[in-house]
Structures are given as structure tokens and as C-alpha cells.
Write an enzyme that holds these catalytic residues in place. Structure first.
Site, PDB file in Angstrom:
ATOM      1  N   ASP A   8       1.229  -1.139   0.384  1.00 43.58           N
ATOM      2  CA  ASP A   8       0.115   0.484  -0.157  1.00 43.58           C
ATOM      3  C   ASP A   8       0.982   1.364  -0.205  1.00 43.58           C
ATOM      4  O   ASP A   8       1.381   1.688   0.669  1.00 43.58           O
ATOM      5  CB  ASP A   8      -0.691   0.128   1.280  1.00 43.58           C
ATOM      6  N   GLU A  72      -1.222  -1.643  -5.027  1.00 44.22           N
ATOM      7  CA  GLU A  72      -2.314  -1.026  -5.078  1.00 44.22           C
ATOM      8  C   GLU A  72      -2.006   0.453  -6.137  1.00 44.22           C
ATOM      9  O   GLU A  72      -0.804   1.034  -6.153  1.00 44.22           O
ATOM     10  CB  GLU A  72      -3.280  -0.198  -3.714  1.00 44.22           C
ATOM     11  N   ASP A 144      -1.649   0.779   7.963  1.00 47.40           N
ATOM     12  CA  ASP A 144      -1.839   0.851   6.751  1.00 47.40           C
ATOM     13  C   ASP A 144      -0.540  -0.173   5.979  1.00 47.40           C
ATOM     14  O   ASP A 144      -1.102  -1.477   4.808  1.00 47.40           O
ATOM     15  CB  ASP A 144      -0.522   1.855   6.275  1.00 47.40           C
TER      16      ASP A 144
END
EC number: 3.1.21.10
Length: 194
Positions: A8, A72, A144
Site C-alpha cells: 500500500d 495498489e 497501512d
């Protein structure tokens, strides 16, 4: 069997999650964040690159299984400067993975949430809760890190579903082969699908 690293990306904090996939079973291996407290963007990108390189090299060293990477995709932020910084952080993450000869798959936030929560507009708390359930975690990972794990889970679900789909369509598929219009699988084909 495979190890999947989910990323991420963020310019201030990049989350990562590492899972082991064996068939339908997913097992937690590691998760955390790479913090970039410095104000200078080049230094932040360097920390992201070096941090992910170090983490990935560790798992490459101690595992005989293939390692897959999932990142992502960047969303369109209202602030163009934020989107640019996020894109740079994402680029540093992808460069670290590709430099170690890993293939990188990309998923949108909506795809990740849909895969993990069954709802593409799930919030961060829902993602954290579902990551804990799927991986049977006693402790909730930081947001996160949970997002990194969710990205890895999404890749596991996608690749496992694709393998099943490929296997089913290949076994039942009709083709233009000369033997009664059906595809024939060799032992080598079956082994490559496992």
C-alpha cells in the site's frame, strides 16, 4: 504454494503485508510500515526503495517458494500534488520489486476492498477487521499494514480464482484440436497449474 507481498504505497508511510498461500489457505507471515519522516521527496523515495528491497530480499533468502508482488494502484486525488507524490512513492515500490526480478500485479482500491470485504466501498476499519478474520490474527495490524495485507489477499484470491477458472475451462473447453474438438491436457500442463 507461494509467498505474496502486498504493498500500500504512500509518500509518508508505505504499508506492506506478506502472506503464504497454499491452495485456499492463507497464512500471515509479516506486516508493517516503512515510515519516511524526512521532508525531502528524494530521501523518502530512497527509504521506500531500500526498505522494500531489504524486506523482499529477506523472504527471497529464506524461502524456496515463488514470491509474487501486488501493489495498489494510484487513485485520482483532489490535490494534484498529492497524486504526484503518491505516484512517485508507488514507482519507488514497484522499482524495488522489479529490481529483484519479481512480477508485479496491480489492483485498484475498489478491487482490493471487494475481494477482502465483499464491498468495494468498505472503509479502512472494515478492511482491518476482515484482514484479521481471513488471516486469523489476534492483533489488529496498523491501517497501512492491513492495507498491504489486503492487497496480498486480493492477489491470492485473484490468482487462485484464475487458476481454478483456467483449470475448469481447460478441462471442459472445446477447441479446434483434431481429436473430437476437445483440448487434451498433458501431465506437464497439470503440473504447471498447481
Amino acid at each position: 504454494m507461494a509467498i505474496i507481498i502486498g504493498i500500500d504505497p504512500g509518500s509518508r508511510m508505505t504499508g506492506y503485508g506478506i502472506i503464504h498461500q497454499k491452495g485456499d489457505t492463507l497464512r500471515y507471515l509479516d506486516a508493517g510500515t516503512i515510515r519516511t519522516d524526512t521532508k525531502e521527496m528524494p530521501e523518502r523515495l530512497k527509504r521506500i526503495f531500500q526498505g522494500l528491497t531489504r524486506i523482499t530480499q529477506y523472504h527471497l533468502k529464506y524461502s524456496d517458494e515463488p514470491i509474487h508482488a501486488a501493489v495498489e494502484q494510484v487513485f485520482m486525488a483532489e490535490n494534484p500534488d498529492s497524486a504526484l507524490k503518491l505516484g512517485q512513492a508507488r514507482g519507488a515500490a514497484i522499482a524495488a520489486l522489479v529490481a529483484l526480478d519479481l512480477e508485479v500485479s496491480e489492483y485498484t482500491a475498489r478491487q482490493i476492498k471487494q475481494s477482502v470485504c465483499g464491498y468495494g466501498a468498505a472503509d479502512k476499519v472494515q478492511v482491518q477487521e476482515m484482514v484479521c478474520r481471513i488471516l486469523k490474527l489476534d492483533v489488529t495490524p496498523q491501517q497501512d499494514a492491513a492495507d498491504g495485507l489486503a492487497c496480498a489477499i486480493c492477489h491470492a484470491h485473484s490468482s487462485h480464482s484464475m487458476n481454478k477458472l483456467l483449470m475448469n475451462s481447460t478441462l471442459r473447453g472445446r477447441g479446434t484440436s483434431k481429436k473430437k474438438g476437445r483440448w487434451r491436457l498433458t501431465e506437464e500442463d497439470l503440473a504447471s497449474l498447481k
